[in-house]
Enzyme design. Structure first.
Site, PDB file in Angstrom:
ATOM      1  N   GLU A  96      10.075  16.485  -7.934  1.00 36.69           N
ATOM      2  CA  GLU A  96      10.547  17.033  -6.688  1.00 36.69           C
ATOM      3  C   GLU A  96      11.687  15.979  -6.162  1.00 36.69           C
ATOM      4  OE1 GLU A  96       6.765  19.161  -4.895  1.00 36.69           O
ATOM      5  OE2 GLU A  96       6.517  16.997  -5.141  1.00 36.69           O
ATOM      6  N   CYS A 109      15.990  11.939  -1.561  1.00 36.70           N
ATOM      7  CA  CYS A 109      15.006  11.071  -2.232  1.00 36.70           C
ATOM      8  C   CYS A 109      15.090  11.490  -3.464  1.00 36.70           C
ATOM      9  CB  CYS A 109      13.779  11.063  -1.209  1.00 36.70           C
ATOM     10  SG  CYS A 109      12.518  10.285  -1.582  1.00 36.70           S
ATOM     11  N   CYS A 116       3.515   8.533 -11.864  1.00 38.29           N
ATOM     12  CA  CYS A 116       3.598   7.056 -11.923  1.00 38.29           C
ATOM     13  C   CYS A 116       2.592   6.384 -12.364  1.00 38.29           C
ATOM     14  CB  CYS A 116       3.930   6.487 -10.474  1.00 38.29           C
ATOM     15  SG  CYS A 116       4.113   4.683 -10.123  1.00 38.29           S
ATOM     16  N   CYS A 120      -1.075   3.172  -6.840  1.00 35.63           N
ATOM     17  CA  CYS A 120      -1.543   2.936  -5.559  1.00 35.63           C
ATOM     18  C   CYS A 120      -2.475   3.979  -4.837  1.00 35.63           C
ATOM     19  CB  CYS A 120      -0.275   2.792  -4.514  1.00 35.63           C
ATOM     20  SG  CYS A 120       1.014   1.647  -5.424  1.00 35.63           S
ATOM     21  N   CYS A 123      -1.297   6.763  -2.700  1.00 33.06           N
ATOM     22  CA  CYS A 123      -0.065   7.678  -2.979  1.00 33.06           C
ATOM     23  C   CYS A 123      -0.598   8.987  -3.918  1.00 33.06           C
ATOM     24  CB  CYS A 123       0.730   6.768  -3.572  1.00 33.06           C
ATOM     25  SG  CYS A 123       2.144   7.601  -4.304  1.00 33.06           S
ATOM     26  N   CYS A 339       6.717  10.665   2.198  1.00 32.52           N
ATOM     27  CA  CYS A 339       6.403   9.674   1.327  1.00 32.52           C
ATOM     28  C   CYS A 339       5.255   9.828   0.862  1.00 32.52           C
ATOM     29  CB  CYS A 339       6.565   8.533   2.112  1.00 32.52           C
ATOM     30  SG  CYS A 339       7.961   7.853   2.596  1.00 32.52           S
TER      31      CYS A 339
HETATM   32  N1  SAH Z   1       7.520   3.522  -6.439  1.00 31.76           N
HETATM   33  C1  SAH Z   1       8.350   2.982  -5.616  1.00 31.76           C
HETATM   34  C2  SAH Z   1       9.040   4.089  -5.099  1.00 31.76           C
HETATM   35  C3  SAH Z   1       8.509   5.457  -4.553  1.00 31.76           C
HETATM   36  S1  SAH Z   1       7.222   5.544  -3.295  1.00 31.76           S
HETATM   37  C4  SAH Z   1       7.578   2.276  -4.227  1.00 31.76           C
HETATM   38  O1  SAH Z   1       6.422   2.183  -4.187  1.00 31.76           O
HETATM   39  O2  SAH Z   1       8.333   1.720  -3.594  1.00 31.76           O
HETATM   40  C5  SAH Z   1       8.207   5.364  -1.994  1.00 31.76           C
HETATM   41  C6  SAH Z   1       7.431   4.572  -0.710  1.00 31.76           C
HETATM   42  O3  SAH Z   1       6.271   5.687  -0.173  1.00 31.76           O
HETATM   43  C7  SAH Z   1       6.940   3.512  -0.976  1.00 31.76           C
HETATM   44  O4  SAH Z   1       7.021   2.642   0.130  1.00 31.76           O
HETATM   45  C8  SAH Z   1       5.500   3.721  -0.665  1.00 31.76           C
HETATM   46  O5  SAH Z   1       4.763   2.767  -0.341  1.00 31.76           O
HETATM   47  C9  SAH Z   1       5.466   4.850   0.155  1.00 31.76           C
HETATM   48  N2  SAH Z   1       4.246   5.744   0.263  1.00 31.76           N
HETATM   49  C10 SAH Z   1       3.506   6.109  -0.887  1.00 31.76           C
HETATM   50  N3  SAH Z   1       2.369   7.015  -0.569  1.00 31.76           N
HETATM   51  C11 SAH Z   1       2.404   7.078   0.861  1.00 31.76           C
HETATM   52  C12 SAH Z   1       1.504   7.788   1.880  1.00 31.76           C
HETATM   53  N4  SAH Z   1       0.543   8.394   1.592  1.00 31.76           N
HETATM   54  N5  SAH Z   1       2.114   7.798   3.110  1.00 31.76           N
HETATM   55  C13 SAH Z   1       3.172   7.040   3.636  1.00 31.76           C
HETATM   56  N6  SAH Z   1       3.914   6.384   2.792  1.00 31.76           N
HETATM   57  C14 SAH Z   1       3.644   6.487   1.357  1.00 31.76           C
HETATM   58 FE1  SF4 Z   2       3.908   4.728  -7.717  1.00 34.08          FE
HETATM   59 FE2  SF4 Z   2       3.331   5.944  -5.591  1.00 34.08          FE
HETATM   60 FE3  SF4 Z   2       2.849   3.278  -5.810  1.00 34.08          FE
HETATM   61 FE4  SF4 Z   2       5.158   4.010  -5.492  1.00 34.08          FE
HETATM   62  S1  SF4 Z   2       3.397   4.185  -3.892  1.00 34.08           S
HETATM   63  S2  SF4 Z   2       4.393   2.315  -6.998  1.00 34.08           S
HETATM   64  S3  SF4 Z   2       5.151   5.794  -6.409  1.00 34.08           S
HETATM   65  S4  SF4 Z   2       1.912   5.008  -6.887  1.00 34.08           S
END
Ligand code: SAH
Ligand code: SF4
Length: 348
Positions: A96, A109, A116, A120, A123, A339
């Site tokens: 996406e 974006c 991934c 995290c 996420c 995000c």
């Molecule tokens: N993997 C990279 C880029 C993709 S994630 C990274 O983690 O930086 C992009 C952003 O989305 C990151 O700052 C992450 O912390 C944020 N993010 C992920 N899950 C989220 C959520 N459920 N609510 C708000 N931000 C989130």
């Molecule tokens: Fe991967 Fe989501 Fe963590 Fe970014 S925030 S590193 S996309 S698991």
């Protein structure tokens, strides 16, 4: 019988690779500039459309190369104008991209991986696990295909590598794609309008510091102490906060540029006054700005977004301490385009 050799996807080639490719036909190097313009500025879909190349050269090119494209499978638009685009890749995987309008800006974006590996806890992309890295052309084609969904007058002004995946875990393809994004004969974005967001993979961050290309760097911090960060982001056990901050402190920034630190606010986990004060302390000495992202809640994510009051208080503590702290508006939440909500699935 031997398999026929695979054709070369022209959008997977960097400028120097394209020059080498062209010279294997005995062609002048400047032809590669013409090809870049056709691919990225005119956005053509077939080699035959490159009318300033001879017919014979086009025939030769057609025999061993092709131009890939991505077709949107679905486009969904939220009330605030945010558009989520779902793409199906050649192998059936789905990714996406999200188009986010904001005053004079139109930000795309982008995804850099299918899923991934870093998992995290907050996420949804992390929940999918890692399927595969995107190729250079799959990264760039998101821009070209998104551009085609727009009315004539509008164009994409900014690109953020913050969609699905960890860009530095797909290092070579991401760097090559950024080179083509900023190349004046290709997508010609100013490097100030491209932002790469990373958790801070240390070897890659060190490598990045040596690269000639430039763009804005965003680092996902999400906590101000080792324990909380390791809880939210398992990668912190391998590359701890302290070392990530050290790498940021040593990162060669251009004058007047700062690193953006992203901080997803999670209720009861990292949103206390003490967390804010510690964040101020650990960022001291690094030219920085903080993007506060209130957690986007989703089924399967075991956390809540803090109250508006709590978010405001956190922001105030940072600002009173002299740090620029911006609360990022969550756009496109109702279509799961915000995000951390990207998972390549579409509600039926
Ligand atoms: N993997 C990279 C880029 C993709 S994630 C990274 O983690 O930086 C992009 C952003 O989305 C990151 O700052 C992450 O912390 C944020 N993010 C992920 N899950 C989220 C959520 N459920 N609510 C708000 N931000 C989130
Ligand atoms: Fe991967 Fe989501 Fe963590 Fe970014 S925030 S590193 S996309 S698991």
């Amino acid at each position: 019988m031997k398999d026929a050799p695979q054709k070369v996807d022209l959008k997977n080639l960097s400028l120097s690779e394209l020059e080498d490719f062209i010279s294997s036909f005995g062609k002048e190097r400047y032809r590669s500039i013409q090809i870049l313009r056709w691919l990225y500025q005119k956005g053509i879909h077939s080699i035959d459309e490159m009318t300033n190349l001879s017919k014979k050269f086009r025939q030769d090119l057609n025999e061993i190369s092709f131009i890939s494209t991505l077709h949107p499978l679905h486009v969904q638009q939220a009330k605030d104008g945010t558009k989520k685009i779902l793409f199906q890749l050649e192998d059936g995987n789905r990714i996406e991209s999200v188009l986010i309008p904001d005053k004079k800006r139109l930000t795309l974006c982008l995804s850099t991986q299918v899923g991934c590996a870093l998992g995290c806890r907050f996420c949804l992309t992390g929940k999918m696990g890692w399927k595969r890295d995107l190729t250079v052309s799959e990264i760039l084609n998101q821009i070209l295909a998104a551009r085609e969904t727009l009315a004539d007058q509008t164009s994409i002004t900014n690109v953020v590598l913050m969609g699905m995946g960890e860009p530095l875990a797909n290092y070579n393809n991401t760097i090559k794609a950024i080179e083509l994004m900023t190349n004046p004969d290709a997508l010609k974005f100013s490097s100030r309008r491209i932002t790469l967001s990373t958790v801070g993979l240390l070897p890659e961050l060190e490598q990045l510091a040596k690269e000639k290309i430039s763009f804005r760097l965003a680092v996902s911090l999400n906590a101000s102490d080792e324990e909380t960060r390791s809880y939210l982001m398992p990668i912190n056990c391998r590359y701890p906060l302290k070392k990530v901050l050290e790498a940021c402190r040593n990162f060669p920034l251009r004058p007047r540029t700062r690193i953006t630190f992203e901080y997803v606010l999670v209720e009861g986990v990292n949103d206390s006054d003490q967390d804010a004060k510690r964040l101020l302390r650990i960022l001291r000495g690094i030219p920085s700005k903080v993007n506060l992202i209130p957690l986007n809640e989703a089924p399967g994510i075991p956390f809540k977004r803090p109250s508006e009051e709590k978010i405001k208080r956190f922001q105030e503590i940072l600002m009173e301490g002299g740090l620029t702290a911006i609360k990022r508006a969550s756009k496109g939440t109702e279509i799961s385009a915000a995000c951390g909500q990207l998972q390549g699935r579409w509600p039926c």
